[in-house]
Design an enzyme around this catalytic site. Structure first.
Site, PDB file in Angstrom:
ATOM      1  N   ASP A   9       0.890  -1.161   0.000  1.00  0.00           N
ATOM      2  CA  ASP A   9       0.000   0.000   0.000  1.00  0.00           C
ATOM      3  C   ASP A   9       0.934   1.217   0.000  1.00  0.00           C
ATOM      4  O   ASP A   9       2.121   1.097   0.315  1.00  0.00           O
ATOM      5  CB  ASP A   9      -0.844  -0.059   1.280  1.00  0.00           C
ATOM      6  N   ASP A  11      -0.049   5.154   0.841  1.00  0.00           N
ATOM      7  CA  ASP A  11      -0.258   6.188   1.865  1.00  0.00           C
ATOM      8  C   ASP A  11      -0.363   5.576   3.262  1.00  0.00           C
ATOM      9  O   ASP A  11      -1.228   4.761   3.511  1.00  0.00           O
ATOM     10  CB  ASP A  11      -1.524   6.985   1.540  1.00  0.00           C
ATOM     11  N   ARG A  55     -13.863  10.957  -0.389  1.00  0.00           N
ATOM     12  CA  ARG A  55     -13.713  11.545   0.952  1.00  0.00           C
ATOM     13  C   ARG A  55     -14.383  12.917   0.998  1.00  0.00           C
ATOM     14  O   ARG A  55     -15.047  13.262   1.965  1.00  0.00           O
ATOM     15  CB  ARG A  55     -12.223  11.657   1.289  1.00  0.00           C
ATOM     16  N   ASN A 127      -0.449  10.492  -8.438  1.00  0.00           N
ATOM     17  CA  ASN A 127       0.330  10.734  -7.216  1.00  0.00           C
ATOM     18  C   ASN A 127       1.497   9.772  -7.068  1.00  0.00           C
ATOM     19  O   ASN A 127       2.431  10.042  -6.311  1.00  0.00           O
ATOM     20  CB  ASN A 127      -0.557  10.598  -5.966  1.00  0.00           C
TER      21      ASN A 127
HETATM   22  C1  XBP Z   1      -4.955   6.305   0.689  1.00  0.00           C
HETATM   23  C2  XBP Z   1      -6.189   6.871   0.144  1.00  0.00           C
HETATM   24  C3  XBP Z   1      -6.080   8.035  -0.796  1.00  0.00           C
HETATM   25  C4  XBP Z   1      -5.285   9.170  -0.158  1.00  0.00           C
HETATM   26  C5  XBP Z   1      -5.568  10.470  -0.870  1.00  0.00           C
HETATM   27  O1  XBP Z   1      -4.557   5.383  -0.274  1.00  0.00           O
HETATM   28  O2  XBP Z   1      -7.266   6.388   0.432  1.00  0.00           O
HETATM   29  O3  XBP Z   1      -7.389   8.452  -1.072  1.00  0.00           O
HETATM   30  O4  XBP Z   1      -5.708   9.321   1.190  1.00  0.00           O
HETATM   31  O5  XBP Z   1      -5.204  10.341  -2.223  1.00  0.00           O
HETATM   32  P1  XBP Z   1      -3.706   4.035   0.139  1.00  0.00           P
HETATM   33  P2  XBP Z   1      -6.243  10.787  -3.350  1.00  0.00           P
HETATM   34  O6  XBP Z   1      -3.594   3.989   1.638  1.00  0.00           O
HETATM   35  O7  XBP Z   1      -4.522   2.891  -0.444  1.00  0.00           O
HETATM   36  O8  XBP Z   1      -2.373   4.235  -0.528  1.00  0.00           O
HETATM   37  O9  XBP Z   1      -6.739  12.150  -2.972  1.00  0.00           O
HETATM   38  O10 XBP Z   1      -5.443  10.793  -4.639  1.00  0.00           O
HETATM   39  O11 XBP Z   1      -7.306   9.720  -3.340  1.00  0.00           O
HETATM   40 MG    MG Z   2      -2.839   3.310   3.343  1.00  0.00          MG
END
Ligand code: XBP
Ligand code: MG
Length: 262
Positions: A9, A11, A55, A127
């Protein structure tokens, strides 16, 4: 080795990027003349919804934001998210965002052992390159054999789609890979895809329920190298790196504890 790939993953797992995401959201709201502000507590709650656009939509529902309903809502969300993504990239260029402890070491151990690396993230595809470059440098873009993102799938986490897509791109069965996640939602997605799943909670997610993960560690830092206890107290495992993950993964396969996709 039955282990052929690690699927990360992004983020919260590779680095604490959610702190930067939150700042980008708040700056985007200000740039659009909105008095919305997501403080840490609210953002931690909103993180239960994956995908930035989803979100914002959830936040609008909670606000019961009159004036942003009907035909106005979708274009507003799209415009806000486009601004947020641009601001996120600008922040990444001038913000030091280190990899979480042990992530770089495990990635290098895997590459040295011909265990492929992949990404399964619900962040936006645009991103990925800025994040990897910011954290690891340009060469990191070539470390990953497969990159699956939220825009590529119909359903975001906790649905298994993004992990299933990563496996398809890797041309692997779930039994040949391990998922590494920071959130309960991400663990759910990986488990639903049939993957052995390592959870590494962070301050945004540490109060969540990780009981369905196969291994729960405070980080991927080698316990031998650090005072912090990289130990899964539930099963008394003290983390020590790729070879150990591969043997835990093989044991889970052989004693049939690997979850079946739901
Ligand atoms: C985390 C998410 C993303 C980020 C924001 O992704 O859910 O939505 O918070 O990025 P993961 P965006 O933990 O699966 O990597 O605004 O581009 O969605
Ligand atoms: Mg994550």
């Amino acid at each position: 080795m039955s282990l052929q790939a690690l699927i990360f993953d992004v983020d919260g797992t590779i680095a604490d990027t959610e702190t930067v995401h939150r700042e980008a959201f708040n700056r985007a709201f200000r740039a659009h003349g909105l008095d919305w502000h997501w403080d840490r507590q609210l953002y931690a709650e909103l993180l239960q919804v994956t995908g930035g656009k989803e979100r914002i939509a959830k936040y609008l529902e909670r606000r019961d934001a009159a004036g942003f309903d009907g035909a106005h809502r979708a274009p507003l969300i799209a415009a806000l998210h486009a601004t947020k993504t641009k601001l996120y990239h600008e922040l990444l260029e001038r913000t030091e965002v280190p990899a979480r402890p042990g992530v770089w070491r495990l990635m290098n151990e895997a590459l040295a052992a011909n265990v492929r690396l992949a990404i399964a993230s619900t962040t936006s595809v645009e991103n990925i390159e800025p994040v990897l470059k910011s954290i690891f440098g340009r060469e990191a873009l070539h470390w990953f054999s497969a990159i699956a993102t939220g825009d590529m799938v119909r359903r975001k986490k906790p649905a298994p789609d993004v992990y299933q897509t990563a496996l398809e791109l890797l041309q692997l069965d779930a039994a040949a890979a391990i998922a590494i996640e920071d959130s309960a939602i991400g663990v759910q997605a990986a488990k639903a895809a049939g993957l052995y799943t390592v959870a590494t909670p962070n301050p945004w997610t540490e109060t969540q329920d990780f009981s369905s993960a196969d291994l729960v560690l405070s980080s991927l830092e080698d316990a031998a190298e650090s005072l912090a206890a990289q130990v899964d107290a539930r099963i008394g495992v003290r983390y020590s790196g790729l070879a150990q993950l591969a043997s835990l993964h093989a044991a889970a396969l052989s004693d049939g504890t690997r979850p079946c996709p739901s």
